[in-house]
Design a protein around this motif. Structure first.
Motif, PDB file in Angstrom:
ATOM      1  N   ILE A 155       0.870  -1.178   0.000  1.00 31.17           N
ATOM      2  CA  ILE A 155       0.000   0.000   0.000  1.00 31.17           C
ATOM      3  C   ILE A 155       0.902   1.222   0.000  1.00 31.17           C
ATOM      4  O   ILE A 155       1.603   1.497   0.982  1.00 31.17           O
ATOM      5  CB  ILE A 155      -0.940   0.002   1.213  1.00 31.17           C
ATOM      6  CG1 ILE A 155      -1.835  -1.244   1.176  1.00 31.17           C
ATOM      7  CG2 ILE A 155      -1.779   1.273   1.233  1.00 31.17           C
ATOM      8  CD1 ILE A 155      -2.732  -1.406   2.390  1.00 31.17           C
ATOM      9  N   ALA A 156       0.943   1.907  -1.126  1.00 34.33           N
ATOM     10  CA  ALA A 156       1.836   3.048  -1.319  1.00 34.33           C
ATOM     11  C   ALA A 156       1.069   4.352  -1.100  1.00 34.33           C
ATOM     12  O   ALA A 156       0.031   4.577  -1.726  1.00 34.33           O
ATOM     13  CB  ALA A 156       2.437   3.018  -2.712  1.00 34.33           C
ATOM     14  N   ARG A 214       0.045  -6.212   9.592  1.00 38.39           N
ATOM     15  CA  ARG A 214       1.252  -5.386   9.716  1.00 38.39           C
ATOM     16  C   ARG A 214       2.145  -5.908  10.825  1.00 38.39           C
ATOM     17  O   ARG A 214       1.681  -6.442  11.826  1.00 38.39           O
ATOM     18  CB  ARG A 214       0.860  -3.946  10.015  1.00 38.39           C
ATOM     19  CG  ARG A 214      -0.025  -3.299   8.945  1.00 38.39           C
ATOM     20  CD  ARG A 214       0.801  -2.802   7.774  1.00 38.39           C
ATOM     21  NE  ARG A 214       0.002  -1.968   6.886  1.00 38.39           N
ATOM     22  CZ  ARG A 214       0.504  -1.080   6.056  1.00 38.39           C
ATOM     23  NH1 ARG A 214       1.797  -0.904   5.986  1.00 38.39           N
ATOM     24  NH2 ARG A 214      -0.281  -0.386   5.267  1.00 38.39           N
ATOM     25  N   VAL A 215       3.440  -5.722  10.669  1.00 36.77           N
ATOM     26  CA  VAL A 215       4.388  -6.319  11.603  1.00 36.77           C
ATOM     27  C   VAL A 215       4.408  -5.614  12.954  1.00 36.77           C
ATOM     28  O   VAL A 215       4.737  -6.228  13.979  1.00 36.77           O
ATOM     29  CB  VAL A 215       5.813  -6.341  10.993  1.00 36.77           C
ATOM     30  CG1 VAL A 215       6.411  -4.936  10.938  1.00 36.77           C
ATOM     31  CG2 VAL A 215       6.715  -7.304  11.741  1.00 36.77           C
ATOM     32  N   GLY A 216       4.044  -4.312  12.992  1.00 44.55           N
ATOM     33  CA  GLY A 216       4.205  -3.539  14.211  1.00 44.55           C
ATOM     34  C   GLY A 216       2.916  -3.173  14.913  1.00 44.55           C
ATOM     35  O   GLY A 216       1.839  -3.179  14.316  1.00 44.55           O
ATOM     36  N   ASP A 217       3.025  -2.846  16.188  1.00 43.25           N
ATOM     37  CA  ASP A 217       1.869  -2.410  16.970  1.00 43.25           C
ATOM     38  C   ASP A 217       1.188  -1.228  16.292  1.00 43.25           C
ATOM     39  O   ASP A 217       1.834  -0.395  15.651  1.00 43.25           O
ATOM     40  CB  ASP A 217       2.310  -1.997  18.380  1.00 43.25           C
ATOM     41  CG  ASP A 217       2.697  -3.187  19.247  1.00 43.25           C
ATOM     42  OD1 ASP A 217       2.663  -4.323  18.741  1.00 43.25           O
ATOM     43  OD2 ASP A 217       3.027  -2.972  20.431  1.00 43.25           O
ATOM     44  N   THR A 220       1.362  -0.919  12.053  1.00 45.83           N
ATOM     45  CA  THR A 220       2.418  -0.162  11.383  1.00 45.83           C
ATOM     46  C   THR A 220       3.436  -1.126  10.783  1.00 45.83           C
ATOM     47  O   THR A 220       3.515  -2.293  11.152  1.00 45.83           O
ATOM     48  CB  THR A 220       3.133   0.776  12.372  1.00 45.83           C
ATOM     49  OG1 THR A 220       3.661  -0.007  13.453  1.00 45.83           O
ATOM     50  CG2 THR A 220       2.169   1.808  12.927  1.00 45.83           C
ATOM     51  N   GLY A 221       4.229  -0.620   9.843  1.00 41.03           N
ATOM     52  CA  GLY A 221       5.279  -1.424   9.238  1.00 41.03           C
ATOM     53  C   GLY A 221       4.777  -2.245   8.069  1.00 41.03           C
ATOM     54  O   GLY A 221       3.607  -2.171   7.681  1.00 41.03           O
ATOM     55  N   PRO A 222       5.658  -3.052   7.493  1.00 41.54           N
ATOM     56  CA  PRO A 222       5.301  -3.824   6.292  1.00 41.54           C
ATOM     57  C   PRO A 222       4.303  -4.941   6.582  1.00 41.54           C
ATOM     58  O   PRO A 222       4.142  -5.383   7.725  1.00 41.54           O
ATOM     59  CB  PRO A 222       6.646  -4.397   5.829  1.00 41.54           C
ATOM     60  CG  PRO A 222       7.490  -4.422   7.058  1.00 41.54           C
ATOM     61  CD  PRO A 222       7.068  -3.236   7.873  1.00 41.54           C
TER      62      PRO A 222
END
Length: 426
Positions: A155-156, A214-217, A220-222
């Motif tokens: 998602i860009a 998403r990888v982050g809390d 967030t992240g990829p």
């Protein structure tokens, strides 16, 4: 009946755990399996890409049902090879598995069948893709057409980010999966997962879940293959589930059958709950991972029998009409190796002592044994799964079990289930 389960991840450990409890299961084999699956099944050395070897094993061991866990063997046509030899298979044919194997195939089917989904353009070159961007407003949704282990979606937020992502995709980041790229309209809403079983004509619902990609809390992240999930997903109300069945699942099954590609197995619909109702994001031709883990924790039925009926085209004989699930909530937290979703740090030691003392279940996703010591052997390593009366209780139980695990080179998100926890507190 004797059953062969193919796969080696957390999804397959959850399936093995539940299949081993089935009164219908006489003997369970798994290939290649993992240390957790070894506690439920006899592990055998079989390569799913070697169809002849799988068939020979099934005949030698009187296998009455093959359960294909991951998507790659289905897209490769293993189900077809087994059916030719009269071996019942839970999983779709090669043609039907295109629903997962090609995002462009699925988008075209949605257009033919009038299934609500995001607007899209299929592209086969970087030049064509860059020109197609002008038809969309940011953020841009870019999807590698083929299988990319759950990581082929970008998602860009800006045109320049989209350009860089497209250069990566067509440049080989996702291998053959990125030979074509689907560009989609960005949908606004909340994502949820809806599951159904079908034998090509009969269809029964098989629960709901919400994944955390998403990888982050805070999401967030990829994107990853999934960092945690819970089931059921209250945001998918009974009315929305009925609408998804009527507008998305049923037209898909009807259209596939009418076009000579009857779909058999589990149909996993990733949905966006928009202001206009549920819209299809994508299909998977197998159980989600880690959604399968929470579904199996709640399933209160004979999984082997249900799968066998599905494989034989006799789902209409399911006595209760649909599989039975416990009313409790199940939640799973993925513990991953540092570096994931990039290059994971393998070999890290793991100590699970005490992790299941609170009633949690730890499913092995990417583990191995080295000199008797459990070690990390993949990106997503463990699925720490627990139940509770609601998401808040299940979340607390799962994280208590996470705290009891000694995995220095691992990490996890600390907010799985956060949306529903916030709703429960309000």
């Amino acid at each position: 009946m004797n059953i062969l389960l193919l796969g080696s991840g957390g999804r397959e450990h959850a399936l093995a755990w539940k299949l081993a409890q089935s009164p219908s299961c006489t003997k369970l084999y798994a290939a290649p399996g993992n240390p957790g699956i070894a506690e439920e099944a006899e592990l055998v050395a079989l390569d799913a890409t070697n169809h002849a070897a799988v068939i020979a094993f099934c005949k030698a061991h009187e296998i009455a049902l093959v359960v294909v866990g991951p998507e790659a063997p289905l897209v490769d046509g293993l189900g077809d090879s087994l059916r030719i030899e009269s071996v019942p298979v839970f999983g779709p044919s090669k043609d039907a598995a295109q629903l997962e194997g090609s995002k462009g195939f699925t988008k075209d089917l949605c257009e033919r069948a009038g299934i609500p989904t995001a607007g899209y353009v299929r592209t086969s070159s970087l030049k064509q893709a860059l020109e197609a961007l002008d038809r969309f407003d940011p953020p841009y949704v870019l999807k590698a057409d083929g299988l990319a282990a759950g990581k082929g979606v970008v998602i860009a937020e800006t045109w320049s980010e989209a350009e860089a992502a497209l250069e990566d995709m067509f440049g080989g980041t996702f291998g053959a999966a990125g030979a074509e790229v689907v560009i989609e309209e960005f949908l606004i809403g909340e994502e949820a997962s809806f599951f159904a079983l079908t034998d090509g004509s009969s269809i029964v619902p098989f629960g709901t879940a919400q994944d955390h990609k998403r990888v982050g809390d805070g999401d967030t992240g990829p994107n990853t293959g999934g960092m945690g999930a819970y089931s059921p997903a209250p945001v998918l109300t009974e009315e929305l589930q009925a609408r998804a069945m009527r507008k998305i699942i049923e037209p898909t099954v009807r259209t596939m059958a009418a076009e000579g590609m009857p779909y058999s197995g589990v149909l996993y619909a990733g949905l966006m709950l928009t202001a206009d109702g549920p819209k299809l994001i994508e299909y998977n031709a197998r159980f989600g991972d880690p959604e399968c883990q929470v579904l199996m924790m709640r399933l209160d039925d004979d999984l082997a029998w249900i799968m066998w009926l599905c494989a034989r085209g006799e789902l209409d004989q399911l006595g209760s009409g649909s599989p039975k699930f416990d009313a409790a909530t199940a939640l799973t937290v993925v513990m991953a190796a540092k570096g994931y979703p990039g290059t994971p740090e393998k070999g890290g030691t793991i100590d699970l002592d005490g992790a299941e003392s609170e009633g949690a279940k730890v499913f092995h996703a990417g583990t191995a044994l080295k000199d008797g010591q459990l070690i990390a052997n993949g990106g997503r390593v463990l699925n720490v799964t627990a139940r509770g009366r609601n998401v808040s209780e299940a979340q607390a139980a799962a994280y208590r079990a996470v705290a009891a695990i000694d995995f220095p080179s691992g990490f996890c998100r600390r907010d799985i289930g956060w949306r529903e926890v916030e709703r429960e507190r309000s």
